[in-house]
Design a protein around this motif. Structure first.
Motif, PDB file in Angstrom:
ATOM      1  N   THR A 119       4.427   8.259  -8.346  1.00 21.90           N
ATOM      2  CA  THR A 119       5.449   7.713  -8.200  1.00 21.90           C
ATOM      3  C   THR A 119       5.586   6.768  -8.131  1.00 21.90           C
ATOM      4  OG1 THR A 119       4.051   8.156  -5.812  1.00 21.90           O
ATOM      5  CG2 THR A 119       6.027   7.188  -5.975  1.00 21.90           C
ATOM      6  N   VAL A 121       7.299   2.894  -7.698  1.00 22.02           N
ATOM      7  CA  VAL A 121       7.979   2.296  -6.971  1.00 22.02           C
ATOM      8  C   VAL A 121       9.368   0.944  -7.380  1.00 22.02           C
ATOM      9  CG1 VAL A 121       7.702   0.372  -4.991  1.00 22.02           C
ATOM     10  CG2 VAL A 121       6.066   2.031  -5.203  1.00 22.02           C
ATOM     11  N   GLU A 127      12.546  -2.452  -1.225  1.00 19.68           N
ATOM     12  CA  GLU A 127      11.351  -1.134  -2.231  1.00 19.68           C
ATOM     13  C   GLU A 127      12.565   0.118  -2.102  1.00 19.68           C
ATOM     14  OE1 GLU A 127       7.434  -2.519  -0.899  1.00 19.68           O
ATOM     15  OE2 GLU A 127       7.466  -0.106  -0.660  1.00 19.68           O
ATOM     16  N   ARG A 128      11.990   0.716  -2.639  1.00 23.44           N
ATOM     17  CA  ARG A 128      12.639   2.066  -3.020  1.00 23.44           C
ATOM     18  C   ARG A 128      12.010   2.939  -4.291  1.00 23.44           C
ATOM     19  NH1 ARG A 128      18.790   2.664  -5.195  1.00 23.44           N
ATOM     20  NH2 ARG A 128      20.066   1.160  -3.980  1.00 23.44           N
ATOM     21  N   ILE A 129      11.171   4.121  -3.087  1.00 26.24           N
ATOM     22  CA  ILE A 129      10.415   4.711  -3.949  1.00 26.24           C
ATOM     23  C   ILE A 129      11.114   6.138  -4.605  1.00 26.24           C
ATOM     24  CG2 ILE A 129       8.016   6.195  -3.199  1.00 26.24           C
ATOM     25  CD1 ILE A 129       7.701   3.726  -0.954  1.00 26.24           C
ATOM     26  N   GLU A 131       9.904   9.679  -6.450  1.00 28.93           N
ATOM     27  CA  GLU A 131       9.305  10.716  -7.276  1.00 28.93           C
ATOM     28  C   GLU A 131       9.520  10.410  -8.646  1.00 28.93           C
ATOM     29  OE1 GLU A 131       7.016  13.424  -6.449  1.00 28.93           O
ATOM     30  OE2 GLU A 131       7.167  12.160  -4.310  1.00 28.93           O
ATOM     31  N   GLU A 159      19.131   0.678  -9.353  1.00 24.98           N
ATOM     32  CA  GLU A 159      17.712   0.578  -9.288  1.00 24.98           C
ATOM     33  C   GLU A 159      16.771  -0.684  -9.596  1.00 24.98           C
ATOM     34  OE1 GLU A 159      18.458   3.809  -7.821  1.00 24.98           O
ATOM     35  OE2 GLU A 159      17.967   3.806  -9.989  1.00 24.98           O
ATOM     36  N   THR A 175       8.816  -2.734 -11.305  1.00 22.72           N
ATOM     37  CA  THR A 175       8.432  -1.920 -10.589  1.00 22.72           C
ATOM     38  C   THR A 175       6.782  -1.758 -10.391  1.00 22.72           C
ATOM     39  OG1 THR A 175       8.039  -1.208 -13.362  1.00 22.72           O
ATOM     40  CG2 THR A 175      10.102  -0.409 -12.072  1.00 22.72           C
ATOM     41  N   SER A 176       6.656  -0.679  -9.450  1.00 24.70           N
ATOM     42  CA  SER A 176       5.597  -0.354  -9.918  1.00 24.70           C
ATOM     43  C   SER A 176       5.308   0.753 -10.205  1.00 24.70           C
ATOM     44  CB  SER A 176       4.850  -0.933  -7.905  1.00 24.70           C
ATOM     45  OG  SER A 176       4.777  -1.940  -8.152  1.00 24.70           O
ATOM     46  N   THR A 177       3.917   1.459 -10.445  1.00 26.03           N
ATOM     47  CA  THR A 177       3.563   2.372 -11.192  1.00 26.03           C
ATOM     48  C   THR A 177       2.632   2.894 -10.541  1.00 26.03           C
ATOM     49  OG1 THR A 177       5.228   2.737 -12.738  1.00 26.03           O
ATOM     50  CG2 THR A 177       3.565   4.422 -12.494  1.00 26.03           C
ATOM     51  N   ILE A 178       2.380   4.484  -9.407  1.00 22.91           N
ATOM     52  CA  ILE A 178       1.598   4.287  -9.063  1.00 22.91           C
ATOM     53  C   ILE A 178       0.688   5.498  -9.511  1.00 22.91           C
ATOM     54  CG2 ILE A 178       0.609   5.630  -6.835  1.00 22.91           C
ATOM     55  CD1 ILE A 178       2.167   2.531  -6.494  1.00 22.91           C
ATOM     56  N   GLN A 187      -1.831   0.945  -8.646  1.00 23.24           N
ATOM     57  CA  GLN A 187      -1.073   1.140  -9.307  1.00 23.24           C
ATOM     58  C   GLN A 187      -0.604  -0.343  -9.944  1.00 23.24           C
ATOM     59  OE1 GLN A 187       0.603  -0.873  -5.440  1.00 23.24           O
ATOM     60  NE2 GLN A 187       1.715  -2.373  -6.813  1.00 23.24           N
TER      61      GLN A 187
END
Ligand SMILES: *[C@@H]1O[C@H](CO)[C@@H](O)[C@H](O)[C@H]1NC(C)=O
Ligand SMILES: *[C@@H]1O[C@H](CO)[C@@H](O)[C@H](O)[C@H]1NC(C)=O
Ligand SMILES: *[C@@H]1O[C@H](CO)[C@@H](O)[C@H](O)[C@H]1NC(C)=O
Ligand SMILES: *[C@@H]1O[C@H](CO)[C@@H](O)[C@H](O)[C@H]1NC(C)=O
Ligand SMILES: *[C@@H]1O[C@H](CO)[C@@H](O)[C@H](O)[C@H]1NC(C)=O
Ligand SMILES: *[C@@H]1O[C@H](CO)[C@@H](O)[C@H](O)[C@H]1NC(C)=O
Ligand SMILES: *[C@@H]1O[C@H](CO)[C@@H](O)[C@H](O)[C@H]1NC(C)=O
Length: 834
Positions: A119, A121, A127-129, A131, A159, A175-178, A187
């Motif tokens: 995911t 973010v 926040e927008r999540i 895939e 974004e 961003t955050s990358t999960i 994260q």
């Protein structure tokens, strides 16, 4: 797409390969297989398998090209802002990086094998999540390597958001990358911020200024922050401060911004041209780059930040200038037209009378040149038009000449082929300078040249030589401020010989004044004079000398090859102007002729006839040269006359080449000035004028004899009115060796003594008779006369009678001996002065 660094390497490599290939399109089509290998994020290897086809050979050629690059200077975070994307690469924590319990630093937990990105973010800032799959579809790039996470984004997407940083709008990707593995999740945060052109660039008439904040708030979490490095670059390449100075770029770090200033048109960018209403516009495009490196004190994390920032100015009017660099004295218009972008071509130039293409201009000597400006990305056209060209108008006014040049340049902007024209008028004034005046004269050995120069300066040529101080010294150069004078000897090498005349040579001196700046002739002065010169000298002892000179009309004559009739008799001395010969009457093919009163010795100087030689190439030339003798040498030696002929030689006293038994006597008659018989009238003194009863002193000499045993006797002597000795009337002076007693003024014989001239008195006879007049009515005036004698030679050893042993009543003559031969001599014309 997997790793931006590798991707850039690949592009670079492709570019290199393409340039090396001859046919770019066939190469790029055949790039069949590219293998990219990035090892441990430190070494990057790109391998290209190239298949080249399109050759006549059926089989394709296969090549493999591999290149490995190192990049070890990874910062914790690397941000790149290119013109259409932004990219951030952050370090992923490795297992040994952290000793603290994971829960204290949740975001920096090492992402071990088995985790995968699920995911993304985005913070906008809401926040927008998303895939991963969807993010990839929307054009984001996401990649992870063992130690790094790389994200790439187009510059503006839904974004990203825009934030004003110190007055500069910046687009921010946060961003955050999960990463997930079963129920575990990790994260990683990554943020990039890039400046937008609008709001960060200001363009003035001559400078571009770019303001970049150096405290980029969205990228910096703490206040404790240190800027480590600032670099400027151009077109993606760093440049040194020296290069920046040369290009007049400036980089200033102010309290808030990094300010880059670039002069419009500076080297490093390029100009694009445009034409509207025959007005010339240019826009300037340049791509500066700034690299920053900073570190945050609290986290000890550093960031490398790089912005590639293409800037294009709007089209600005670019007034064309014609710079007139004419120096009137050089008599040539020189002008510079510009500045232009490199996309402008000069096609033709229109003058009032004609249109010339650039090639035609160059043929005409206008020397059209295109010159790149040394410190800018523009160019100029340079043109030179001589004043004397017909396209230049001339007007002479009092004291000066005005030169006018009007021309229209026909230009084209490429590749649009937009025409542009520019007209220029030039004027130059030249003060009329009266040419120097030259005066000249000659005496018997020198040319005298006086030049009135009036303090004007010019170059002087004497003959083919420049008048240098050295040459001036040779020619007695004298200058009094307004005039200079030269004395050039007739024999000087700068004198050319025009012709050979009787006993003289015509020599010519050329004096030419030139303007050294224009290399044109200002004044030409030529003067020819005849100089008396005895090219041939006939010595009394039979030696003859001759000087052959090279005439201007025969420049190819090689004087050293000249010979007398006998081709083995070459010159005693020769140089490029003269050849000097010495010979005698019985050598070198000299011929001898007995004329009525003289003996003539003749020879010729010419080039030997070499036409029979095998050298065919210049045979015709040789033939032509050898057709005419260069010089005919003649020596006359007096024999039977009181005339002294050519070259005033004395009679031949010694006789090295007299031949006996020829049956002809060489007897000379001459008229002395007085009773002393030391001075005689010469050939040119005839006709001689005498008053009635003035005495005439005659001498008759036997020549070519050294024999003291023979004597000369006068048998008969008489006077006539005509040159013909047999003509009538005739008055006898001596009859059978005795004075004619009937003559009113009787002949008086004079004895002869040995002196400097007389070796054998018996070879001479002298007599005196007073000038008289024929008592004949038919010959009243003017009264002239000729005197003639018949002379005999008597041999004392063998007296046989006749005049040789006759005794005259008044004279005590002895027996003379055998009469050997008879000879006749005559005087020249003698006038009776009334
Ligand atoms: C380059 O190669 C392409 C494709 O093979 C071909 O169409 C083109 O004519 C070639 N160009 C030259 C200049 O040879
Ligand atoms: C180029 O140099 C000249 C003289 O050195 C200067 O006058 C001119 O302004 C410079 N041009 C640019 C674009 O820097
Ligand atoms: C000169 O060149 C210009 C292109 O700039 C063209 O338009 C014009 O027709 C040319 N003139 C002649 C006479 O060829
Ligand atoms: C220089 O010489 C010329 C010719 O001899 C003469 O006419 C002239 O007056 C002289 N000028 C001066 C300044 O002496
Ligand atoms: C002839 O006379 C000339 C001039 O006096 C002299 O130079 C030359 O040597 C003489 N030649 C001979 C052969 O005596
Ligand atoms: C003139 O001829 C001589 C002899 O043939 C030769 O040595 C010499 O080089 C020639 N000089 C020139 C200038 O041709
Ligand atoms: C011989 O030379 C002269 C001058 O050098 C030239 O005018 C003439 O035509 C030539 N004659 C021949 C037959 O070459």
């Amino acid at each position: 797409e997997t790793n931006s660094i590798c991707f850039r390497l690949l592009l670079l490599l492709m570019a290199v390969v393409s340039i090396d290939a001859q046919n770019e399109s066939s190469l790029s089509k055949s790039l069949t297989n590219v293998i990219l290998f990035c090892g441990e994020d430190h070494a990057f290897t790109t391998t290209l398998n190239l298949r080249l086809h399109g050759n006549q050979m059926d089989e394709d050629e296969l090549y493999q090209v591999a290149e490995t690059c190192q990049y070890t200077a990874w910062a914790s975070r690397e941000i790149v802002c290119d013109h259409n994307y932004m990219e951030v690469s952050v370090k992923r924590a490795a297992p040994h990086d952290y000793v603290l319990p994971n829960h204290l630093i949740p975001s920096k937990r090492p992402v071990e094998a088995g985790f995968r990105i699920t995911t993304l973010v985005f913070f906008t800032p809401e926040e927008r999540i998303m895939e991963v799959k969807e993010a990839l579809n929307r054009g984001y790039g996401i990649a992870n390597t063992p130690s790094r996470l790389v994200l790439r984004s187009p510059k503006t997407t839904p974004e990203t958001y825009i934030q004003n940083v110190a007055g500069v709008p910046m687009t921010v990707l946060k961003t955050s990358t999960i990463f997930e593995k079963k129920w575990l999740a990790v994260q990683i945060d990554a943020t990039a911020a890039c400046p937008l052109v609008e709001g960060s660039v200001s363009v003035s008439s001559n400078t571009i200024a770019w303001y970049l904040p150096w405290h980029i708030d969205p990228l910096i979490s703490s206040k404790q922050f240190k800027l480590l490095e600032v670099h400027m670059g151009i077109n993606g390449q760093r440049i040194t401060t020296a290069e920046m100075a040369a290009r007049q770029y400036s980089l200033i770090v102010s309290s808030t911004h990094i300010v880059i200033k670039i002069p419009i048109g500076a080297v490093g960018g390029y100009l694009k041209s445009n034409v509207q209403d025959n007005q010339y516009f240019t826009s300037y495009t340049v791509e500066p780059m700034v690299e920053l490196h900073w570190i945050e004190d609290t986290t000890h994390e550093d960031t490398r930040y790089k912005v590639l920032f293409p800037i294009t100015t709007p089209f600005l009017p670019q007034p064309l200038q014609v710079i007139d660099e004419t120096v009137p004295n050089k008599q040539i218009f020189k002008l510079i037209l510009g500045p232009f972008g490199t996309d402008v071509a000069l096609i033709n130039i229109t003058f009032p009378s004609e249109v010339l293409s650039v090639a035609e201009c160059n043929v005409r000597g206008f020397n059209v040149m295109e010159l790149m400006s040394p410190n800018s990305s523009s160019k100029v056209f340079i043109l030179q038009v001589p004043f004397m060209d017909p396209v230049v108008l001339q007007m002479t006014q009092n004291g000066f000449t005005l030169y006018r040049l009007q021309l229209t340049f026909g230009l084209l902007v490429l590749p649009e082929l937009a025409p542009l024209s520019h007209t220029a008028h030039l004027e130059a004034k030249l003060v009329n300078i009266a040419p120097p005046k030259v005066f000249g004269g000659c005496d018997h050995q020198n040319f005298y040249v006086l030049v009135e120069h009036g303090r004007r300066s010019f170059q002087t040529m004497v003959g083919k030589q420049m008048l240098t101080p050295d040459l001036g010294q040779k020619y007695g150069f004298m200058d009094n401020g307004t005039h200079f004078s030269l004395v050039v000897p007739f024999s000087a090498p700068d004198v050319v010989f025009e012709a050979i005349e009787q006993a003289s040579i015509r020599g010519r001196i050329d004096v030419i004044m030139r303007n050294p700046e224009t290399n044109t002739e200002i004044k030409k002065f030529s003067m020819a004079c005849n100089f008396h010169s005895t090219l041939t000298v006939c010595f009394p002892n039979g030696t003859m000398t001759a000087l052959a000179v090279k005439l201007e009309a025969v420049p190819s004559l090689n004087t050293s090859r000249l010979t007398l009739r006998d081709p083995t008799c070459g010159p005693l001395f020769s140089n490029d102007r003269f050849a000097y010969f010495i010979f005698s009457g019985n050598t070198c093919g000299t011929t001898r002729k007995f004329l009525s009163n003289v003996m003539l010795y003749e020879n010729e100087i010419s080039l030997p006839d070499e036409s029979d030689k095998s050298d065919e190439s210049d045979e015709s030339e040789r033939k032509n040269e050898s057709e005419e003798p260069v010089l005919k040498v003649s020596c006359y030696y007096d024999i039977n006359t009181i005339h002294t002929l050519a070259f005033r030689t004395k009679p031949l006293m010694n006789q090295p080449y007299a031949e006996n038994g020829k049956g002809e006597l060489q007897v000379a008659m001459r008229l002395a000035l007085d009773k002393s018989y030391s001075l005689f009238y010469r050939e040119e003194d005839y006709p001689i004028s005498k008053y009635l009863q003035q005495p005439l002193y005659f001498e008759v000499e036997l020549m070519r004899s050294r024999n003291p045993k023979v004597s000369l006797e006068l048998e008969n002597c008489w006077a006539t009115l005509k040159e013909d000795r047999m003509s009538q009337p005739r008055w006898n002076l001596i009859i059978d060796g005795c004075a004619n007693k009937v003559h009113p003024y009787q002949v008086v014989f004079h004895p002869v003594w040995v002196d400097a001239r007389v070796e054998n008195p018996s070879h001479f006879k002298r007599f005196e008779v007073q000038m008289f007049s024929f008592d004949d009515k038919e010959t009243l005036s003017p009264q002239v006369l000729f005197v003639h004698c018949d002379a005999v030679i008597c041999d004392a050893r063998n007296p046989l009678g006749g005049v040789c042993n006759k005794k005259c009543p008044s004279k005590n003559n002895e027996i003379r001996g055998q009469r050997q031969a008879l000879s006749h001599v005559s005087s020249g014309l003698i006038n009776l002065t009334q």
